[in-house]
Design a protein around this motif. Structure first.
Motif, short mmCIF file in Angstrom:
data_model
loop_
_atom_site.label_atom_id
_atom_site.label_comp_id
_atom_site.label_asym_id
_atom_site.label_seq_id
_atom_site.Cartn_x
_atom_site.Cartn_y
_atom_site.Cartn_z
N ILE A 1 0.77 -0.86 -0.01
CA ILE A 1 -0.03 -0.04 0.06
C ILE A 1 1.04 1.45 0.01
O ILE A 1 0.61 2.15 -0.80
N ILE A 2 1.82 1.14 0.83
CA ILE A 2 2.83 2.35 1.11
C ILE A 2 3.62 2.57 -0.33
O ILE A 2 3.69 3.99 -0.83
N GLN A 3 3.92 1.61 -1.03
CA GLN A 3 4.54 1.80 -2.21
C GLN A 3 3.84 2.13 -3.16
O GLN A 3 4.20 3.07 -4.18
N GLY A 4 2.33 1.85 -3.29
CA GLY A 4 1.50 2.31 -4.09
C GLY A 4 1.21 3.80 -3.96
O GLY A 4 1.13 4.60 -5.12
N LEU B 1 3.28 5.86 -2.91
CA LEU B 1 4.57 6.48 -3.26
C LEU B 1 4.67 6.76 -4.84
O LEU B 1 5.44 7.69 -5.37
N GLN B 2 4.38 5.67 -5.66
CA GLN B 2 4.18 5.86 -6.80
C GLN B 2 3.26 7.06 -7.53
O GLN B 2 3.48 7.73 -8.39
N ILE B 3 2.14 7.30 -6.63
CA ILE B 3 1.71 8.43 -6.88
C ILE B 3 2.03 9.91 -6.42
O ILE B 3 1.99 10.75 -7.02
N SER B 4 2.66 9.93 -5.40
CA SER B 4 3.32 10.92 -4.55
C SER B 4 4.68 10.54 -4.15
O SER B 4 4.76 10.23 -3.18
N ASN B 5 5.72 10.50 -4.87
CA ASN B 5 7.15 10.10 -4.86
C ASN B 5 7.97 11.20 -3.92
O ASN B 5 8.96 10.78 -3.54
#
Length: 78
Positions: free
Chosen positions: A17-20, A22-26
């Motif tokens: 979930i967190i890495q998802g 991060l893909q949106i808001s890196n």
């Protein structure tokens, strides 16, 4: 209290979930910090899992009577 397997599974799901996110808001430092903390927790619980599995293996060796035998050590070295 949850078992180490349950904790690892929950942490893996949380990391996904967190890495998802991060893909949106890196550039979000809060999410980056959450990822770091989750990875640290996963490492801790992975070490606990490894130690537990080692103990189970040792117990099996002892029960089978091969924990300190010359035969066992010679086979292990091969």
């Amino acid at each position: 209290m949850a078992s180490y397997k349950q904790m690892l599974q929950a942490l893996r799901e949380n990391l996904e979930i967190i890495q998802g996110q991060l893909q949106i808001s890196n550039q979000d430092m809060g999410i980056i910090e959450q990822e770091k903390q989750t990875i640290i927790e996963m490492e801790k619980w992975s070490n606990i899992e490894e130690a537990t599995l080692r103990q189970k293996i040792r117990q099996n060796w002892i029960e089978l009577g091969i924990s300190n035998s010359k035969y066992f050590h010679s086979k292990w070295n091969i």
